[in-house]
Design an enzyme around this catalytic site. Sequence first.
Site, PDB file in Angstrom:
ATOM      1  N   GLY A 122      65.897  84.016  36.182  1.00 41.91           N
ATOM      2  CA  GLY A 122      64.576  83.606  35.737  1.00 41.91           C
ATOM      3  C   GLY A 122      63.595  83.446  36.886  1.00 41.91           C
ATOM      4  O   GLY A 122      62.584  82.760  36.756  1.00 41.91           O
ATOM      5  N   GLY A 123      63.908  84.073  38.029  1.00 38.42           N
ATOM      6  CA  GLY A 123      62.986  84.028  39.151  1.00 38.42           C
ATOM      7  C   GLY A 123      62.744  82.642  39.719  1.00 38.42           C
ATOM      8  O   GLY A 123      61.725  82.408  40.376  1.00 38.42           O
ATOM      9  N   SER A 205      69.968  88.219  38.832  1.00 38.87           N
ATOM     10  CA  SER A 205      68.574  88.058  39.256  1.00 38.87           C
ATOM     11  C   SER A 205      68.451  86.818  40.146  1.00 38.87           C
ATOM     12  O   SER A 205      69.107  86.744  41.182  1.00 38.87           O
ATOM     13  CB  SER A 205      67.669  87.990  38.033  1.00 38.87           C
ATOM     14  OG  SER A 205      66.323  88.126  38.403  1.00 38.87           O
TER      15      SER A 205
END
Length: 539
Positions: A122-123, A205
């Site tokens: 989710g960055g 991610s």
Amino acid sequence: MVHLSLLLLVSAAAKSALAVSPYVDLGYSQYLGTAQSNGITSWWGMRFAAPPLGNLRFRSPQEPVYNETLQIANTHGLLCLATGGSPTDPTTSEDCLFADVYAPSNATAESKLPVFIWIQGGGFNANSNGNYRGDGMILASGMNMVVVTFNYRVSLYGFLASQEVVANGNTNVGLLDQRFLMQWVQKYIAAFGGDPGHVTIGGCSAGGASITFQLTAYGGRDDGLFHAAAAESASVFTILTVEQSQYQYDALVARVGCNTTADTLACLREVNATTLQANNYNIPYPGLGPNASAPLFMYDAVIDGDFVQDFSQRQFAEGNFVKVPAIYGDDTNGGTDFAPQSTANYSQMDQFLIDNYPTMTPDQITAFNYMYPEDMEFFNGTGAFWRTASNAYGELAYLCPGMFVSTAYATYSTLGSWNYRYNVEDPTQMAEGYGVPHTVETAAIWGPQYVSSTPPASYWPNGTNAGIVPVMQGYWTSFIRSYSPNTYRAPGSAVWQEWVPTTQNRIMVMTNATAMETVDINEQARCAYITANSVYWEQ
């Protein structure tokens, strides 16, 4: 009051020594999980830390509060508040530090099953992969592992940094939440049938970036919290220092009206979460001029001289990381989800790169223009340079840094280093121009029915890519169980050879065509340039 029949069920389960009981007593709370019909027991929404509210906002996680009431663990905990998230979103809350555990129902406290801790992405600005279910991986392992998923603080709640936060709080608290969960696993996972001495951490991610930060935490100090690592599509964004992050704090303080108070941090702790969320949005890096846009992910880990002591790439280059068996890899088209689809020329592509990596010099931008010629692939409504910008960003932020970490592991460790390129083509994604996009491999690793996002239709049973699911699950569960992706890989699947820096050999995953490949010579050259300059753009 707990119903009498429930009390009897708990009592009977607690006395049984034949299997892991749905009832677990963790000392600070008692939880009753669900024994599912597929032979797996699940516990959802267990607190692993105290609610990070009030004076605990912007502080490291604390031990969970004692609760003598039996908790029915059949509801996922709310996700953590996200950048840009609605102040009234009922699926999120600042009170969000919850974990889920999945275990074979026939396991015992003596089973000592391998444990997989999943860190979602989710960055660092959202919990984007919340509530993934461990059923698929456990079934694929032959009921030989335990899976743990959890939430951690993101956005300003997890990564706000400034001199004020350093003076009266903690930086990188989202990473500290992750570390705290790992410590929780060490204390309690045996009650679920897991082995605290056999733990693999994994994530995609920003979850993959979290793996990177946990491997290099405290200068690469090994606290014995994990014993292998698998990073999928790991991101590497610009990493600021506390001093460089001050503008984010100052802007937030001004937006919520705390800039007129003597103690701005105390004021921020008193502002309710609804007001914070209404003012929680990204702004451009300072000094980039009138054409600048906000970066994709403004809140990120910061170099604080403690948990994060230097740029990630430099720590790996110098061998300052925990030596464990490691998997890193990426998707063929990891940038298509991020580059603006309207990108029509090099000028717009260059601005996008500078917006996200603000220290890029004109010479480095010129080099990127040379390395990434116009892609010449056009899709409905997209600019001519969308795929060009996607190619540049995908290699800069994901693919090349992952290859470098694999090289560092092959150089400094003898425990095993594996790299992959995921190239499974979904017809719809290909037709829309996304190619093989960022983190799509998670649907194959977990199984399409067990992820919270919408997986490609071709991954479901009878789909054109359904066959890749057992292949990926075979590699991942084998790695979790034996620290090698080959020991229990799916019958007939290719042997995944270790990464050798001089030959740069990785596995290329593709339906009915998975095989080892040598990285293309042009890609090698681009990645060599990116690696050589990574510290200049603060990766």
